[in-house]
Design an enzyme around this catalytic site. Structure first.
Site, PDB file in Angstrom:
ATOM      1  N   LYS A  33       0.607  -3.081  -4.465  1.00  0.00           N
ATOM      2  CA  LYS A  33       0.428  -4.238  -3.577  1.00  0.00           C
ATOM      3  C   LYS A  33      -0.666  -3.914  -2.559  1.00  0.00           C
ATOM      4  CE  LYS A  33       5.072  -6.102  -4.151  1.00  0.00           C
ATOM      5  NZ  LYS A  33       4.636  -7.117  -5.124  1.00  0.00           N
ATOM      6  N   THR A  34      -1.903  -4.220  -2.941  1.00  0.00           N
ATOM      7  CA  THR A  34      -3.051  -3.891  -2.096  1.00  0.00           C
ATOM      8  C   THR A  34      -4.025  -5.067  -2.066  1.00  0.00           C
ATOM      9  OG1 THR A  34      -4.308  -2.955  -3.943  1.00  0.00           O
ATOM     10  CG2 THR A  34      -2.923  -1.430  -2.716  1.00  0.00           C
ATOM     11  N   ALA A  35      -4.842  -5.106  -1.004  1.00  0.00           N
ATOM     12  CA  ALA A  35      -5.901  -6.117  -0.922  1.00  0.00           C
ATOM     13  C   ALA A  35      -6.913  -5.892  -2.041  1.00  0.00           C
ATOM     14  CB  ALA A  35      -6.573  -6.048   0.446  1.00  0.00           C
ATOM     15  N   ALA A  36      -7.056  -4.625  -2.449  1.00  0.00           N
ATOM     16  CA  ALA A  36      -7.960  -4.299  -3.555  1.00  0.00           C
ATOM     17  C   ALA A  36      -7.515  -5.018  -4.827  1.00  0.00           C
ATOM     18  CB  ALA A  36      -7.976  -2.783  -3.778  1.00  0.00           C
ATOM     19  N   CYS A  38      -5.588   2.687  -3.301  1.00  0.00           N
ATOM     20  CA  CYS A  38      -5.019   3.250  -2.076  1.00  0.00           C
ATOM     21  C   CYS A  38      -5.966   4.335  -1.573  1.00  0.00           C
ATOM     22  CB  CYS A  38      -3.666   3.918  -2.347  1.00  0.00           C
ATOM     23  SG  CYS A  38      -2.335   2.790  -2.624  1.00  0.00           S
ATOM     24  N   ASP A  58       0.473 -10.024  -2.805  1.00  0.00           N
ATOM     25  CA  ASP A  58       1.665  -9.187  -2.684  1.00  0.00           C
ATOM     26  C   ASP A  58       2.942  -9.893  -3.132  1.00  0.00           C
ATOM     27  OD1 ASP A  58      -0.018  -7.282  -1.706  1.00  0.00           O
ATOM     28  OD2 ASP A  58       0.808  -7.235   0.323  1.00  0.00           O
ATOM     29  N   CYS A 112       0.813  -1.216   0.000  1.00  0.00           N
ATOM     30  CA  CYS A 112       0.000   0.000   0.000  1.00  0.00           C
ATOM     31  C   CYS A 112       0.852   1.276   0.000  1.00  0.00           C
ATOM     32  CB  CYS A 112      -0.965   0.034   1.170  1.00  0.00           C
ATOM     33  SG  CYS A 112      -2.188   1.341   0.959  1.00  0.00           S
TER      34      CYS A 112
HETATM   35  C1  LIG Z   1      -0.215  -0.269   6.834  1.00  0.00           C
HETATM   36  C2  LIG Z   1      -0.883  -0.935   5.668  1.00  0.00           C
HETATM   37  C3  LIG Z   1      -2.007  -0.354   5.098  1.00  0.00           C
HETATM   38  C4  LIG Z   1      -2.641  -0.948   4.018  1.00  0.00           C
HETATM   39  N1  LIG Z   1      -3.753  -0.356   3.500  1.00  0.00           N
HETATM   40  C5  LIG Z   1      -4.413  -0.955   2.488  1.00  0.00           C
HETATM   41  C6  LIG Z   1      -5.617  -0.392   1.982  1.00  0.00           C
HETATM   42  O1  LIG Z   1      -6.074   0.646   2.463  1.00  0.00           O
HETATM   43  N2  LIG Z   1      -6.248  -1.008   0.957  1.00  0.00           N
HETATM   44  C7  LIG Z   1      -5.776  -2.172   0.419  1.00  0.00           C
HETATM   45  O2  LIG Z   1      -6.412  -2.704  -0.472  1.00  0.00           O
HETATM   46  N3  LIG Z   1      -4.619  -2.739   0.875  1.00  0.00           N
HETATM   47  C8  LIG Z   1      -3.936  -2.161   1.894  1.00  0.00           C
HETATM   48  N4  LIG Z   1      -2.780  -2.730   2.376  1.00  0.00           N
HETATM   49  C9  LIG Z   1      -2.193  -3.884   1.666  1.00  0.00           C
HETATM   50  C10 LIG Z   1      -2.831  -5.235   2.037  1.00  0.00           C
HETATM   51  O3  LIG Z   1      -2.739  -5.443   3.422  1.00  0.00           O
HETATM   52  C11 LIG Z   1      -2.084  -6.323   1.268  1.00  0.00           C
HETATM   53  O4  LIG Z   1      -2.009  -6.005  -0.092  1.00  0.00           O
HETATM   54  C12 LIG Z   1      -2.766  -7.675   1.413  1.00  0.00           C
HETATM   55  O5  LIG Z   1      -2.778  -8.056   2.773  1.00  0.00           O
HETATM   56  C13 LIG Z   1      -2.042  -8.722   0.571  1.00  0.00           C
HETATM   57  O6  LIG Z   1      -2.520  -9.992   0.862  1.00  0.00           O
HETATM   58  P1  LIG Z   1      -1.582 -11.255   0.655  1.00  0.00           P
HETATM   59  O7  LIG Z   1      -2.391 -12.431   1.145  1.00  0.00           O
HETATM   60  O8  LIG Z   1      -1.040 -11.311  -0.732  1.00  0.00           O
HETATM   61  O9  LIG Z   1      -0.305 -11.023   1.591  1.00  0.00           O
HETATM   62  P2  LIG Z   1      -0.253 -10.914   3.172  1.00  0.00           P
HETATM   63  O10 LIG Z   1      -1.481 -10.265   3.726  1.00  0.00           O
HETATM   64  O11 LIG Z   1       1.080 -10.302   3.484  1.00  0.00           O
HETATM   65  O12 LIG Z   1      -0.293 -12.427   3.657  1.00  0.00           O
HETATM   66  C14 LIG Z   1       0.810 -13.273   3.503  1.00  0.00           C
HETATM   67  C15 LIG Z   1       0.746 -14.265   4.667  1.00  0.00           C
HETATM   68  O13 LIG Z   1       1.741 -15.263   4.466  1.00  0.00           O
HETATM   69  C16 LIG Z   1       2.312 -15.554   5.718  1.00  0.00           C
HETATM   70  N5  LIG Z   1       3.607 -16.200   5.495  1.00  0.00           N
HETATM   71  C17 LIG Z   1       4.786 -15.597   5.194  1.00  0.00           C
HETATM   72  N6  LIG Z   1       5.751 -16.511   5.087  1.00  0.00           N
HETATM   73  C18 LIG Z   1       5.172 -17.727   5.294  1.00  0.00           C
HETATM   74  C19 LIG Z   1       5.660 -19.080   5.302  1.00  0.00           C
HETATM   75  N7  LIG Z   1       6.940 -19.370   5.068  1.00  0.00           N
HETATM   76  N8  LIG Z   1       4.774 -20.072   5.563  1.00  0.00           N
HETATM   77  C20 LIG Z   1       3.468 -19.791   5.803  1.00  0.00           C
HETATM   78  N9  LIG Z   1       2.958 -18.528   5.810  1.00  0.00           N
HETATM   79  C21 LIG Z   1       3.807 -17.532   5.558  1.00  0.00           C
HETATM   80  C22 LIG Z   1       2.401 -14.208   6.394  1.00  0.00           C
HETATM   81  O14 LIG Z   1       2.514 -14.349   7.790  1.00  0.00           O
HETATM   82  C23 LIG Z   1       1.061 -13.588   6.006  1.00  0.00           C
HETATM   83  O15 LIG Z   1       0.049 -13.891   6.922  1.00  0.00           O
HETATM   84  C24 LIG Z   1      -2.127  -2.157   3.468  1.00  0.00           C
HETATM   85  C25 LIG Z   1      -0.990  -2.748   4.036  1.00  0.00           C
HETATM   86  C26 LIG Z   1      -0.373  -2.151   5.115  1.00  0.00           C
HETATM   87  C27 LIG Z   1       0.837  -2.818   5.715  1.00  0.00           C
END
Ligand SMILES: Cc1cc2nc3c(=O)[nH]c(=O)nc-3n(C[C@H](O)[C@H](O)[C@H](O)COP(=O)(O)OP(=O)(O)OC[C@H]3O[C@@H](n4cnc5c(N)ncnc54)[C@H](O)[C@@H]3O)c2cc1C
Length: 254
Positions: free
Chosen positions: A180-183, A215, A172, A36
């Site tokens: 890199k966003t949840a969106a 964002c 991400d 984000c």
């Molecule tokens: C401060 C902040 C604000 C944000 N604001 C927004 C917003 O307003 N809108 C929006 O859309 N997005 C926002 N985001 C971004 C959003 O949080 C991410 O894009 C989203 O969480 C990505 O999801 P993901 O599952 O790909 O990765 P992640 O959520 O990072 O999940 C990856 C998971 O894998 C786990 N993992 C890592 N290594 C291993 C391993 N070896 N074995 C097993 N598990 C493992 C981690 O612990 C984690 O739980 C924000 C992020 C931050 C940090």
């Protein structure tokens, strides 16, 4: 010192903001890519808004120390953000990369890039909001599925791995150039599901992802600049402009 990039520290950031009466507040942003890209600024604007409402902003020197060279990567959103930078009187220091923090002495150490190379700079602080440098998870980087930077090497539209057709990726860990966003994940998930099923049935991959990410930049309590864009910075607003103009701070987006 605090960081909203550890979710359990977000309440601590708020308590630090509330307790600061005067002094120096630093907010940092590391080199991209980060989760984000707007989040380093969200904490800063909301803190400034609180200090403004409390009549303290004039006694607090606020700096945004940004490793990059622009306020936001998609230029359409910069004017609205720049307005808030000016309204809150924030000093923006570009090409300032945080490299170390001396907590007890309250000094942040930066490497500052210039035309004649990098030099070190020390910034004393009373409040420091840090956004840490970010990299791909090691198990992805070492998986044999990653590009040189460590992220999954995917076709940007089908999200199929470029060398291993049985592998698809999203989220991400992807090496695609979206924010890199949840969106982004919300739009990637159905594309991956559809293409994965097509691939299992030997059908052509018909679903495509065009880099959507969002964002919501919380520029003050009650207003958001809702940045929604795809590959190449192409604007991809969810709402028609007459309802919500994403390039402006709006109450509706909040
Ligand atoms: C401060 C902040 C604000 C944000 N604001 C927004 C917003 O307003 N809108 C929006 O859309 N997005 C926002 N985001 C971004 C959003 O949080 C991410 O894009 C989203 O969480 C990505 O999801 P993901 O599952 O790909 O990765 P992640 O959520 O990072 O999940 C990856 C998971 O894998 C786990 N993992 C890592 N290594 C291993 C391993 N070896 N074995 C097993 N598990 C493992 C981690 O612990 C984690 O739980 C924000 C992020 C931050 C940090």
């Amino acid at each position: 010192m605090t960081s909203n990039y550890r979710y359990d520290l977000a309440p601590y950031t708020w308590s630090q903001t509330k307790s600061l009466k005067k002094g120096r507040a630093l907010f940092t942003q590391p080199p991209m890519p980060i989760k984000c890209a707007g989040a380093p600024q969200k904490a800063m604007y909301l803190s400034c808004d609180h200090w403004r409402r409390q009549g303290r902003l004039a006694d607090i020197e606020v700096s945004f120390c940004n490793a990059g060279q622009v306020l936001f990567g998609v230029s359409a959103y910069v004017p609205a953000l720049q307005d808030y930078i000016e309204r809150y009187g924030i000093n923006v220091d570009y090409q300032h990369r945080l490299v170390a923090v001396d907590g007890p002495s309250k000094i942040a150490h930066f490497m500052v890039a210039g035309e004649d190379g990098e030099h070190q700079l020390e910034h004393p602080f009373d409040l420091l909001h840090v956004v840490p440098p970010q990299k791909a998870p090691t198990f992805i980087a070492d998986s044999g599925l990653a590009n040189e930077a460590g992220w999954l090497e995917l076709d940007p539209e089908t999200l199929q791995h470029v060398h291993h057709p049985a592998v698809f990726g999203l989220g991400d860990a992807s090496g695609t150039s979206n924010a890199k966003t949840a969106a982004a994940v919300r739009q990637q998930a159905p594309v991956v599901a559809e293409n994965l099923l097509a691939s299992l049935d030997d059908r052509p991959l018909s679903a495509a992802y065009f880099g959507y990410g969002a964002c919501p930049l919380t520029v003050e309590r009650g207003r958001v600049v809702l940045a929604e864009f795809g590959y190449g910075g192409q604007l991809q607003p969810t709402f028609p402009r007459w309802l919500n103009d994403g390039t402006q701070a709006t109450r509706l987006a909040w």
